[in-house]
Motif scaffolding. Sequence first.
Motif, PDB file in Angstrom:
ATOM      1  N   GLU A 167      33.310 134.326  -7.962  1.00 24.37           N
ATOM      2  CA  GLU A 167      34.466 135.227  -7.374  1.00 24.37           C
ATOM      3  C   GLU A 167      33.807 136.445  -7.066  1.00 24.37           C
ATOM      4  O   GLU A 167      34.404 137.448  -6.321  1.00 24.37           O
ATOM      5  CB  GLU A 167      35.626 135.572  -8.276  1.00 24.37           C
ATOM      6  CG  GLU A 167      36.222 134.169  -8.244  1.00 24.37           C
ATOM      7  CD  GLU A 167      37.539 134.447  -9.279  1.00 24.37           C
ATOM      8  OE1 GLU A 167      37.707 135.581  -9.913  1.00 24.37           O
ATOM      9  OE2 GLU A 167      38.343 133.575  -9.513  1.00 24.37           O
TER      10      GLU A 167
ATOM     11  N   GLN B  71      35.030 131.388 -12.058  1.00 22.97           N
ATOM     12  CA  GLN B  71      34.904 132.864 -11.894  1.00 22.97           C
ATOM     13  C   GLN B  71      33.786 133.841 -11.457  1.00 22.97           C
ATOM     14  O   GLN B  71      33.964 134.585 -10.655  1.00 22.97           O
ATOM     15  CB  GLN B  71      35.274 133.331 -13.297  1.00 22.97           C
ATOM     16  CG  GLN B  71      36.420 132.872 -14.070  1.00 22.97           C
ATOM     17  CD  GLN B  71      36.622 133.244 -15.462  1.00 22.97           C
ATOM     18  OE1 GLN B  71      36.231 134.360 -16.112  1.00 22.97           O
ATOM     19  NE2 GLN B  71      37.254 132.291 -16.434  1.00 22.97           N
TER      20      GLN B  71
ATOM     21  N   SER C 165      34.977 126.551 -15.966  1.00 20.01           N
ATOM     22  CA  SER C 165      35.795 127.578 -15.748  1.00 20.01           C
ATOM     23  C   SER C 165      35.058 128.702 -15.472  1.00 20.01           C
ATOM     24  O   SER C 165      35.663 129.552 -14.749  1.00 20.01           O
ATOM     25  CB  SER C 165      36.755 127.586 -16.515  1.00 20.01           C
ATOM     26  OG  SER C 165      36.418 127.891 -18.157  1.00 20.01           O
TER      27      SER C 165
END
Length: 359
Positions: free
Chosen positions: A228, A225, A221
């Motif tokens: 991005e 992120q 996870s």
Amino acid sequence: MSGTSLDAVDAAMILTDGVEVLEFGPVAERKYTPTEREQLQIATKAAQAWNWQGDAPGLKFDAARAVITATHLDAWQAMLDGWGGPRPAIAGVHGQTVLHRRPMEGTPGATLQLLDGAALQSSLEVPLAHDFRTADVAAGGQGAPLAPAYHNALMDRIGGEAALLNLGGVANITTRLADGTLIAFDTGPANGPIDEWVEGHGRGTHDVDGRFARSGSVHESLLAQLFEHPFFVERPPKSLDRYDFNANMARGLTFEDGAATLTEFSARCVSVGIDTLPERPKRVIACGGGRRNPALMEALARNLPCPILEAEDAGLRGDSIEAEAFALLSVRTSRGLPISWPTTTGVPAAMTGGKILRA
């Protein structure tokens, strides 16, 4: 050559006309002492805080320049010890990068390498090529990477159907298309955040044998992120400062999980970069300190769409390639040959660079 990992100065001699590598000569490594490394870290942190705003931290930069001059001279002398051939015709020294800003919309690029070129040239007693990046940045280029000219020469020696991947503080890759076009860019972090994470936890200066990463778990996870970040939607050529991605990315994770996640992130950044290439290389040849991290190499092998091997498996000197690169760039500078191209740094046209100091 002294990289952003701040571990050592590498020296290497080659016989070259600036285009081909005709022979490989002696090499040497001069490790930084803890005190010397601390001086360079202080200068780097001061540069980050300054960021080209206000007065430069002159005293801290001067202290770092003194370290660079002394240690590069040591490496030079160690390289020449026992060498029975002719004295080198020219030296190429990169200097210590303490700050780099890639050009972005509305903000020009900037780069800073610390070096007392005049003092070093006087001690080396041969012409010294240096300041290789400034002209490229002034012309609107990224100023990095600059190794592609040398990588191209190595491809001629080993066969061009390969990409060369340098795993330093930052990772950069060079490949040559079927029509001869060189493409190069920084893919993302390599050793930098991992080393910073380990050192920040008081566990040494780097993840020896990848054992910390191997004992942790990757946080998928968090990786999602991290990808991005706007860097990953920018098209090559592109470059990074060593601290654009840092150990804070893993904040909140356990020590082992942080090491594992940062290592996996570095590997996947390379994979994402390769996916942007118009032609997929048949193999990737890893050089630089990161190739000695088994956890990173295993992560690369899992993620890359083609085989990866260490420089030595291709007959190259993996610890010396960056130093060899600036040896070749010194000759290219002396001959007025290009050292950067639109597809390697984003300059408008192929251009030479570097300055030469003589006695």
